[in-house]
Design an enzyme around this catalytic site. Structure first.
Site, short mmCIF file in Angstrom:
data_model
loop_
_atom_site.label_atom_id
_atom_site.label_comp_id
_atom_site.label_asym_id
_atom_site.label_seq_id
_atom_site.Cartn_x
_atom_site.Cartn_y
_atom_site.Cartn_z
N LYS A 6 -4.32 4.57 -5.69
CA LYS A 6 -3.79 3.78 -6.54
C LYS A 6 -4.60 2.61 -6.70
O LYS A 6 -4.69 2.18 -8.10
CB LYS A 6 -2.24 3.45 -6.30
CG LYS A 6 -1.23 4.57 -6.39
CD LYS A 6 -1.09 5.13 -7.73
CE LYS A 6 -0.19 6.35 -8.05
NZ LYS A 6 -0.42 6.96 -9.44
N SER B 211 1.35 1.20 -8.60
CA SER B 211 2.41 1.02 -7.57
C SER B 211 2.64 -0.14 -6.78
O SER B 211 1.42 -0.99 -6.70
CB SER B 211 2.28 2.21 -6.50
OG SER B 211 2.94 2.16 -5.28
N ASN C 249 -7.79 15.02 -6.03
CA ASN C 249 -6.90 15.26 -6.95
C ASN C 249 -6.64 14.04 -8.03
O ASN C 249 -6.66 14.28 -9.33
CB ASN C 249 -5.69 15.87 -6.52
CG ASN C 249 -4.68 16.29 -7.47
OD1 ASN C 249 -4.79 17.28 -8.19
ND2 ASN C 249 -3.56 15.40 -7.71
N ASN D 83 10.39 0.71 -6.25
CA ASN D 83 10.96 1.94 -5.79
C ASN D 83 11.95 2.70 -6.75
O ASN D 83 13.21 2.38 -6.75
CB ASN D 83 11.95 1.66 -4.27
CG ASN D 83 10.96 1.37 -3.31
OD1 ASN D 83 10.14 0.32 -3.49
ND2 ASN D 83 10.85 2.01 -2.21
N ARG E 32 13.74 -3.38 0.19
CA ARG E 32 12.96 -2.92 -1.11
C ARG E 32 13.61 -3.26 -2.10
O ARG E 32 14.87 -3.70 -2.49
CB ARG E 32 12.87 -1.39 -1.05
CG ARG E 32 12.19 -0.79 0.25
CD ARG E 32 10.56 -0.80 0.22
NE ARG E 32 10.01 -0.30 1.37
CZ ARG E 32 9.86 -0.83 2.49
NH1 ARG E 32 10.26 -2.20 2.80
NH2 ARG E 32 9.35 -0.35 3.47
N GLY F 215 3.94 2.12 9.49
CA GLY F 215 3.36 1.81 8.10
C GLY F 215 4.33 1.12 7.31
O GLY F 215 4.02 0.89 6.18
N LEU G 279 14.35 7.35 0.52
CA LEU G 279 15.66 6.96 1.13
C LEU G 279 16.60 7.66 0.13
O LEU G 279 17.30 7.98 0.64
CB LEU G 279 15.69 5.49 1.18
CG LEU G 279 17.12 5.03 1.58
CD1 LEU G 279 17.37 5.45 2.92
CD2 LEU G 279 17.31 3.55 1.34
N ARG H 155 9.62 3.48 11.19
CA ARG H 155 8.67 4.50 10.72
C ARG H 155 7.36 3.67 10.56
O ARG H 155 7.08 2.69 9.96
CB ARG H 155 8.97 4.95 9.37
CG ARG H 155 8.14 6.00 8.68
CD ARG H 155 8.75 6.45 7.41
NE ARG H 155 8.96 5.65 6.31
CZ ARG H 155 9.32 6.05 4.87
NH1 ARG H 155 9.67 7.07 4.72
NH2 ARG H 155 9.23 4.84 4.09
N TYR I 89 -2.93 7.77 -0.20
CA TYR I 89 -2.26 7.58 -1.48
C TYR I 89 -2.41 6.20 -2.06
O TYR I 89 -2.73 6.24 -3.16
CB TYR I 89 -0.76 8.20 -1.11
CG TYR I 89 0.22 7.52 -2.31
CD1 TYR I 89 -0.09 8.18 -3.45
CD2 TYR I 89 0.93 6.49 -2.14
CE1 TYR I 89 0.79 7.92 -4.51
CE2 TYR I 89 1.62 5.76 -3.25
CZ TYR I 89 1.57 6.67 -4.36
OH TYR I 89 2.39 6.24 -5.39
C1 WQD Z 1 12.44 3.01 1.43
C2 WQD Z 1 13.14 2.42 2.99
C3 WQD Z 1 12.20 3.51 5.02
C4 WQD Z 1 13.94 7.41 4.35
C5 WQD Z 1 7.24 4.31 -1.11
C6 WQD Z 1 5.71 4.81 -1.40
C7 WQD Z 1 5.29 3.49 -2.20
C8 WQD Z 1 6.21 3.54 -3.56
C9 WQD Z 1 7.41 3.51 -3.26
C10 WQD Z 1 5.03 4.79 -5.12
C11 WQD Z 1 11.96 2.15 3.95
C12 WQD Z 1 13.68 3.59 4.49
C13 WQD Z 1 13.69 5.89 4.26
C14 WQD Z 1 14.82 7.56 5.52
C15 WQD Z 1 14.83 5.29 5.89
N1 WQD Z 1 6.09 4.30 -4.35
N2 WQD Z 1 14.10 4.92 5.01
N3 WQD Z 1 15.37 6.68 6.17
O1 WQD Z 1 8.34 3.52 1.91
O2 WQD Z 1 9.18 1.80 0.34
O3 WQD Z 1 7.62 3.36 -0.53
O4 WQD Z 1 7.91 4.57 -2.33
O5 WQD Z 1 4.03 4.38 -5.08
O6 WQD Z 1 3.97 3.73 -2.15
O7 WQD Z 1 5.34 4.55 -0.02
O8 WQD Z 1 9.91 4.10 0.05
O9 WQD Z 1 12.17 5.56 0.05
O10 WQD Z 1 10.27 6.08 1.72
O11 WQD Z 1 11.76 3.92 1.89
O12 WQD Z 1 15.45 4.53 6.92
O13 WQD Z 1 15.00 8.93 5.78
O14 WQD Z 1 14.11 3.18 3.41
O15 WQD Z 1 11.94 2.83 6.22
O16 WQD Z 1 12.46 0.86 4.48
P1 WQD Z 1 8.90 3.27 0.37
P2 WQD Z 1 11.05 4.93 0.89
#
Ligand code: WQD
Length: 351
Positions: free
Chosen positions: A155, A126, A101, A180, A232, A298, A201, A296, A151
């Site tokens: 990118k 990203s 895709n 983010n 972040r 990764g 988040l 989590r 994913y």
């Molecule tokens: C942020 C933080 C989680 C949910 C993603 C993509 C990345 C980029 C940005 C575009 C982390 C923590 C999250 C929850 C939590 N986007 N968290 N509880 O992982 O930084 O990045 O978006 O391409 O490629 O992977 O964003 O919003 O998932 O997480 O504690 O229920 O919030 O562990 O530290 P992330 P996220």
């Protein structure tokens, strides 16, 4: 008025960018197959701007259908390519679906851009391309690390494809690396519509606050950071949207030094998960139901942007504070909730 093709114009960042383009005198059209969206945000765009934006419901992996849109619009002056699948977890389970895709659609759009001599191309990239950085903040020169997910790989490959195609001439391009993106338009007429349970988040916070999610899990508080949770760079979606307009103007006015330029789009402020939660609690005046859970897999410990290049070259000036990011995300969630209740009541009365 310059006609701009926005792919994925019914999505979260695409829709906010369309609003910003209209406010800056551009004439956007959209291609979106609505496989991960609806036309709901187009209605919001019309309410905000008064402009009914045309969407072609076309699957960009179908070359002939994509080509037909270009045939109908031979005056496209620029393309902003958002359309892509973006769920990191899903990409791990369905890598072929992601590669097919995200890459075929990009290739098809670029083939048409070349054939119809579209001069300007902006690619939605990203910060994920930096993987787990050795040094923060990351600059555009920071090394690209092996992708953490299919994913992320799409990118990285997407950037390479755009760079190589740009080298063949005719097309000038910009790769925008988002950190983010969060929040919603201050009108609460457009915002993020996560499919299913949100992985990110901020939608997880706002859905917990309205009770859609029972309890928010903070993924780890034993990292080597100031409060133990991950760091972040949250950046408001309207600031991200405006960077696309600026990038396009930069290319149109021939201000680019390289045929393919790269810009980080983050505020430059590192914010921890717990700080984000507390900012939400402050602006909403609510106590969020959250607990600390395991890490989590990764997740990167900490990443935030050095955004000097975007500020200097594109004159990008992100406006929204963390409190405003949380405030607009919350207003949007309340609007969704109110709409859902209205809908339920209407159904109840009909039955
Ligand atoms: C942020 C933080 C989680 C949910 C993603 C993509 C990345 C980029 C940005 C575009 C982390 C923590 C999250 C929850 C939590 N986007 N968290 N509880 O992982 O930084 O990045 O978006 O391409 O490629 O992977 O964003 O919003 O998932 O997480 O504690 O229920 O919030 O562990 O530290 P992330 P996220």
């Amino acid at each position: 008025m310059n006609k701009i093709l926005v792919t994925g114009g019914c999505g979260y960042i695409g829709a906010h960018t369309i609003v910003d383009l209209i406010e800056n005198g551009f004439n956007p059209i959209s291609i979106d197959d609505n496989s991960r969206s609806t036309t709901a945000l187009l209605t919001g765009i019309k309410e905000i701007t008064g402009v009914a934006v045309k969407n072609y419901k076309v699957d960009l992996t179908n070359f002939d259908d994509t080509y037909a849109v270009f045939q109908e619009n031979t005056d496209i002056k620029g393309i902003i390519h958002f359309a892509a699948y973006k769920a990191v977890g899903e990409s791990v389970n369905k890598p072929l679906m992601y590669f097919e895709n995200n890459l075929i659609s990009l290739i098809n759009v670029l083939k048409c851009a070349k054939e119809f001599e579209v001069p300007h191309f902006i690619f939605s990239s990203s910060c994920t391309v930096y993987g787990s950085p050795d040094k923060i903040p990351v600059t555009e020169e920071s090394p690209i690390k092996p992708a953490e997910s299919p994913y992320g790989a799409t990118k990285q490959m997407g950037e390479e494809i755009v760079r190589d195609v740009t080298k063949t001439g005719g097309l000038q391009s910009i790769l925008l690396r988002y950190f983010n993106p969060v929040g919603a338009h201050p009108s609460a007429l457009i915002g993020e519509l996560p499919l299913g349970k949100p992985e990110n988040l901020v939608p997880a916070i706002t859905q917990t606050a309205v009770g859609k999610i029972k309890e928010l899990i903070v993924y780890g508080d034993d990292y080597d950071t100031r409060d133990g949770s991950c760091i972040r760079d949250y950046v408001h979606v309207c600031d991200i949207a405006n960077a696309h307009t600026l990038a396009l103007q930069h290319l149109i006015e021939n201000k680019n030094v390289q045929p393919c330029e790269i810009y980080n789009l983050g505020t430059g402020n590192g914010v921890s998960v717990l700080e984000a939660i507390h900012a939400f609690e402050k602006v909403s005046n609510l106590k969020l139901n959250y607990k600390i859970g395991p890490r989590r897999p990764g997740d990167i410990v900490a990443i935030y942007a050095n955004n000097s290049l975007a500020k200097e070259k594109l004159h990008w000036d992100p406006q929204y504070s963390l409190d405003q990011m949380m405030g607009t995300a919350w207003k949007w969630q309340l609007k969704l909730q109110a709409d859902a209740e209205l809908h339920n009541n209407a159904n109840f009365q009909m039955n």
